[in-house]
Design a protein around this motif. Structure first.
Motif, PDB file in Angstrom:
ATOM      1  N   GLU A   1      -9.009  -2.052  -9.973  1.00 43.24           N
ATOM      2  CA  GLU A   1      -7.683  -1.571  -9.575  1.00 43.24           C
ATOM      3  C   GLU A   1      -6.599  -2.565  -9.986  1.00 43.24           C
ATOM      4  O   GLU A   1      -5.533  -2.172 -10.478  1.00 43.24           O
TER       5      GLU A   1
ATOM      6  N   HIS B   1      -7.459   7.595  -1.967  1.00 41.68           N
ATOM      7  CA  HIS B   1      -7.514   6.247  -2.509  1.00 41.68           C
ATOM      8  C   HIS B   1      -7.738   5.244  -1.392  1.00 41.68           C
ATOM      9  O   HIS B   1      -7.261   5.411  -0.276  1.00 41.68           O
TER      10      HIS B   1
ATOM     11  N   THR C   1      -2.104   8.989   3.462  1.00 42.97           N
ATOM     12  CA  THR C   1      -3.304   9.772   3.213  1.00 42.97           C
ATOM     13  C   THR C   1      -3.123  11.157   3.808  1.00 42.97           C
ATOM     14  O   THR C   1      -2.058  11.514   4.316  1.00 42.97           O
TER      15      THR C   1
ATOM     16  N   ASP D   1       2.154   1.701  -3.472  1.00 41.26           N
ATOM     17  CA  ASP D   1       1.124   2.032  -4.453  1.00 41.26           C
ATOM     18  C   ASP D   1       0.532   3.422  -4.242  1.00 41.26           C
ATOM     19  O   ASP D   1       0.305   4.147  -5.211  1.00 41.26           O
ATOM     20  N   GLN D   2       0.262   3.782  -2.975  1.00 44.59           N
ATOM     21  CA  GLN D   2      -0.515   4.994  -2.718  1.00 44.59           C
ATOM     22  C   GLN D   2       0.067   5.923  -1.662  1.00 44.59           C
ATOM     23  O   GLN D   2      -0.341   7.070  -1.576  1.00 44.59           O
TER      24      GLN D   2
ATOM     25  N   SER E   1      -4.672   4.224   0.436  1.00 41.00           N
ATOM     26  CA  SER E   1      -3.834   5.215   1.111  1.00 41.00           C
ATOM     27  C   SER E   1      -3.983   5.054   2.618  1.00 41.00           C
ATOM     28  O   SER E   1      -5.033   4.641   3.119  1.00 41.00           O
TER      29      SER E   1
ATOM     30  N   ASN F   1       0.820  -1.208   0.000  1.00 36.98           N
ATOM     31  CA  ASN F   1       0.000   0.000   0.000  1.00 36.98           C
ATOM     32  C   ASN F   1       0.850   1.253   0.000  1.00 36.98           C
ATOM     33  O   ASN F   1       0.540   2.240  -0.676  1.00 36.98           O
TER      34      ASN F   1
END
Length: 293
Positions: free
Chosen positions: A189, A48, A37, A33-34, A51, A30
Motif C-alpha cells: 500500500e 479497505h 466504511t 485515503d479511504q 476504511s 485514513n
C-alpha cells in the motif's frame, strides 16, 4: 451521547480534526485515503483495511470527540473531552470487533482503555513513547553521500523481512505467517501511494522509511528501520531527513513522529525534531475480540 457518523458529517469532522492534527494523524490520514466504511456492524475484513466506521460525541451541536474503528483492527480517535459518562456507549458501539491495537495521546488512550475494559496485562506492547514535531523550515539534513530513492516492487521481499524484524523488536509482535502477510500488504500500500523510501550506500540498501499518514501540509513519519549491523552510522536519520526534504518540495510544511527508543530520539533530534508530549501505544498479538475479555 454517541452517534454513528455519516458522509454528511465529514466536513465538520475534518474541521474538528484540523487544529488537532498532531494527535490525530492516523484518523485524519485514513479519512483522506479511504473515508468511511459501509454500514455493517462488524467491519473488520470488509472494504479497505484503512476504511473506518466513526462515532461522534457532541455538545450543543458541536463535535467534542471522534471515535473510530479501522477495518484492519485498530481503534483510532481524537476525543480530548472524553469522560466516563460515554464509556458504556463506546463499549456498546465497538462490541464484538477484532482489535489489534490503539495509540494516541496518553490521557485519551487511558479513557479508551477504561471504556473498552482492555486487558492491557496481556498486551504485547503498552508503552508511552515521546511524541515529536518538526517545522520543515527547521529541518537539518546530515552531510552524506547516501542516496534516497523510492522503493520498487523488487525491494519488497527484503523490506518485508525488515518490517517484520522491526515489529518484533519494537512492537513485541510474533514473527508469524499472518503478521508477515500483514507487513507485506502494508508495504504494498505504501509503495502504491509513493510513500515508501529506501536509502542506498555504495549501491546497497541500508535503511527504509515511510510516511504512515500524509495530509497536504503535514506527514507522519514511520517504518524507519536500519538492520542492527548497520546502526550507529547515521543511515536512519539520513533517510528520514532526505524524505522530509523531498516532501518539503511538494508543499509539506510539518512532520510528526514518535521515537521507539533513546537512540531513535537522538537521531530525530539531530535533524530538528522536538518533543511535544507522550504517545501511548497498546498492541495485542494475537488480536482480541472486544467484549470477550
Amino acid at each position: 451521547m454517541l452517534r454513528r457518523a455519516t458522509e454528511a458529517d465529514l466536513p465538520v469532522i475534518q474541521a474538528f480534526l484540523a487544529p488537532r492534527v498532531a494527535t490525530s494523524m492516523f484518523l485524519s490520514g485514513n479519512l483522506r485515503d479511504q473515508g468511511l466504511t459501509g454500514t455493517g456492524t462488524a467491519d473488520a475484513g470488509t472494504g479497505h483495511r484503512k476504511s473506518m466506521t466513526l462515532w461522534l460525541s457532541e455538545e450543543e451541536g458541536a463535535i467534542t470527540g471522534v471515535i473510530g474503528y479501522a477495518a484492519a483492527g485498530y481503534v483510532v480517535f481524537e476525543a480530548p473531552a472524553l469522560t466516563p459518562a460515554l464509556y458504556p456507549e463506546i463499549r456498546q458501539a465497538l462490541f464484538g470487533r477484532y482489535l489489534l491495537g490503539l495509540n494516541g495521546a496518553v490521557d485519551q488512550v487511558a479513557h479508551l482503555v477504561a471504556a473498552l475494559e482492555l486487558p492491557c496485562h496481556s498486551a504485547v506492547m503498552d508503552e508511552v513513547e515521546p511524541h515529536y514535531y518538526l517545522s520543515l523550515k527547521e529541518l537539518t539534513i546530515p552531510a552524506s553521500n547516501s542516496r534516497l530513492r523510492p522503493a520498487v516492487a523488487q525491494d519488497l521481499t527484503q523490506l518485508t523481512q525488515w518490517r517484520m524484524a522491526s515489529e518484533v523488536e519494537i512492537l513485541g509482535a510474533r514473527d508469524s505467517t499472518e503478521n508477515r502477510a500483514r507487513a507485506r500488504t502494508s508495504l504494498e500500500e505504501l509503495l502504491a501511494a509513493d510513500r515508501l523510501r529506501v536509502l542506498e550506500q555504495d549501491g546497497a540498501v541500508v535503511a527504509m522509511t515511510n510516511f504512515n499518514a500524509a495530509l497536504p501540509a503535514i506527514v507522519q513519519v514511520g517504518g524507519v528501520y536500519t538492520p542492527p549491523n548497520m546502526r550507529g552510522l547515521g543511515y536512519a536519520r539520513g533517510a528520514v531527513a532526505l524524505h522530509l526534504a523531498e516532501a518539503r518540495e511538494t508543499g509539506v510544511t510539518e512532520a510528526i513522529l514518535f521515537a521507539a527508543n533513546p537512540a531513535a530520539a537522538r537521531a530525530y533530534e539531530a535533524i530538528g525534531f522536538a518533543p511535544i508530549g507522550g504517545y501511548r501505544i497498546v498492541n495485542f498479538d494475537p488480536g482480541i475480540t472486544l467484549g470477550e475479555t
